[in-house]
Design a protein around this motif. Structure first.
Motif, PDB file in Angstrom:
ATOM      1  N   THR A 142     -14.716  45.047   8.254  1.00  0.00           N
ATOM      2  CA  THR A 142     -13.579  45.241   8.013  1.00  0.00           C
ATOM      3  C   THR A 142     -12.502  44.471   9.171  1.00  0.00           C
ATOM      4  N   ARG A 143     -12.601  44.454  10.162  1.00  0.00           N
ATOM      5  CA  ARG A 143     -11.904  43.567  11.116  1.00  0.00           C
ATOM      6  C   ARG A 143     -11.925  42.337  11.015  1.00  0.00           C
ATOM      7  N   GLY A 144     -12.922  41.943  10.458  1.00  0.00           N
ATOM      8  CA  GLY A 144     -13.025  40.511  10.007  1.00  0.00           C
ATOM      9  C   GLY A 144     -12.387  40.179   8.830  1.00  0.00           C
ATOM     10  N   GLY A 145     -12.570  41.039   7.916  1.00  0.00           N
ATOM     11  CA  GLY A 145     -11.992  40.925   6.554  1.00  0.00           C
ATOM     12  C   GLY A 145     -10.302  40.888   6.763  1.00  0.00           C
ATOM     13  N   ASP A 146     -10.141  42.024   7.563  1.00  0.00           N
ATOM     14  CA  ASP A 146      -8.458  41.908   7.818  1.00  0.00           C
ATOM     15  C   ASP A 146      -7.830  40.503   8.729  1.00  0.00           C
ATOM     16  N   GLU A 151      -5.447  35.412   8.555  1.00  0.00           N
ATOM     17  CA  GLU A 151      -5.548  34.157   8.933  1.00  0.00           C
ATOM     18  C   GLU A 151      -4.997  33.289   7.840  1.00  0.00           C
ATOM     19  N   ILE A 152      -5.731  33.510   6.750  1.00  0.00           N
ATOM     20  CA  ILE A 152      -5.309  32.828   5.352  1.00  0.00           C
ATOM     21  C   ILE A 152      -3.792  32.992   5.050  1.00  0.00           C
ATOM     22  N   GLY A 153      -3.385  34.242   5.419  1.00  0.00           N
ATOM     23  CA  GLY A 153      -1.892  34.251   5.092  1.00  0.00           C
ATOM     24  C   GLY A 153      -1.187  33.580   5.978  1.00  0.00           C
ATOM     25  N   ARG A 154      -1.314  33.667   7.195  1.00  0.00           N
ATOM     26  CA  ARG A 154      -0.544  32.791   8.083  1.00  0.00           C
ATOM     27  C   ARG A 154      -0.690  31.283   7.801  1.00  0.00           C
TER      28      ARG A 154
END
Lengths: 191, 175
Positions: A142-146, A151-154
């Motif tokens: 979950t953390r990795g997905g978040d 990261e993708i968002g940034r």
């Protein structure tokens, strides 16, 4: 037969005469008087011994008998004690064997209990570790997905500014302004 | 600074500009200067730094506006800064603009764009906003690079936001 001849010869022999003229009936025997005197003396001596020495001898014999009886009693007591001790030792040996077997049985029981407890605890720990590992894996996923989404968002946010700034040339700016003027003028206010 | 003081300064500036006959021009220049003050940290620090003497702050303002604004505008800004009210300059100017617009029976429309609007665009935009709001407007334009593209128009409490910045922010929040 020879013994009878000897006795007969003794009876038939002539008596010797001593220095005082006393004749012996038998050369082998003392004179009769001497026998009487000697006999009387002997009787006196024996009587004296009987009266004087006999009590001491009896006392000594009695003491000796008592001592021996005491020794015998002591030996018997010692034997009894020894037998009792032997019995006690045998009993003790029996008790020791019983105690040893009891201790062995108890030790085996405790070992079995410890082993069973250890297995139970181990099973519980394994189960807990398994559960924790699954939770960690799920959390990490979950953390990795978040983190990946963040990261993708940034990156996307940074890219948006750059891409838009590069895309908005003067013509695009003017088009946006003209579009705004037309839309506001035509349709009224939108807040 | 209290609202009454701000109103007092605005009224004073208004009267001076009107007496000087340059109210529209001064009003427009002051408005742009106030917006520059808000968007520029360097200008704001230069005007409000307590460690810099007031005379030096006035000199900085006069140097900045020299040749770019009317003498009246320069003197009015210098007066406000010299009185130690530089921090309240935007509020004073906004009050001045409101007062000037009211005097002309107009409402203030503030329009922010990333690039400067031509006179024709300003005229058409003013007409469009007047049509949309039903009010007679005193259009004030501000070039604000943070808008990125498009237009943000504010008329009273009404905000018409069609800026690229807002769309980017919405997209970022969705991301």
């Amino acid at each position: 037969m020879n013994r009878l001849h000897l006795i007969a010869s003794l009876v038939q022999v002539e008596f010797d005469t001593d220095d005082q003229g006393v004749t012996s009936a038998n050369p082998l025997l003392p004179p009769l008087k001497e026998i009487w005197i000697g006999g009387a003396a002997s009787l006196i001596v024996f009587y004296a011994l009987w009266k004087l020495a006999m009590p001491a001898i009896r006392t000594a014999m009695s003491d000796r008998t008592a001592r021996i009886q005491g020794d015998l009693d002591g030996a018997a007591a010692a034997t009894t004690d020894a037998e009792q001790s032997a019995s006690e030792i045998r009993t003790a040996l029996g008790d020791i064997d019983g105690e040893r077997q009891r201790l062995f049985a108890e030790a085996e029981q405790q070992a079995a209990a410890i082993l069973a407890d250890g297995r139970t605890r181990l099973d519980v720990e394994i189960e807990e570790l398994h559960t924790r590992a699954e939770a960690d894996i799920a959390s990490a996923a979950t953390r990795g997905g978040d983190e990946l989404r963040a990261e993708i968002g940034r990156h996307a946010a940074v890219s948006i500014d750059t891409v838009v700034a590069d895309t908005l040339d003067d013509a695009a700016q003017q088009e946006l302004i003209e579009s705004f003027i037309q839309r506001v003028g035509a349709t009224g206010a939108t807040s | 600074m209290s609202d009454a003081q701000i109103e007092g300064y605005a009224r004073a500036l208004f009267e001076i500009a009107r007496a000087d006959g340059t109210l529209d021009e001064v009003e427009d220049e002051l408005f742009r200067f106030a917006r520059s003050y808000e968007s520029s940290d360097a200008l704001r620090n230069a005007i409000t730094d307590e460690h810099v003497p007031l005379a030096k702050r006035q000199a900085i303002v006069e140097d900045l506006l020299d040749g770019k604004a009317t003498t009246t505008t320069v003197q009015l800004v210098s007066m406000v800064v010299g009185s130690g009210r530089g921090r309240d300059l935007p509020a004073i100017v906004d009050s001045l603009v409101q007062r000037a617009s009211s005097a002309k029976q107009l409402d203030v429309a503030e329009v922010r764009t990333a690039v400067a609007l031509s006179d024709d665009q300003q005229a058409r935009l003013k007409a469009a906003l007047e049509n949309a709001t039903g009010k007679q407007l005193n259009l004030k334009t501000v070039v604000d690079p943070s808008v990125v593209g498009g237009v943000v128009a504010t008329v009273g409490d009404t905000v018409i936001d069609d800026s690229v910045r807002t769309r980017i922010d919405q997209l970022k929040s969705r991301l």
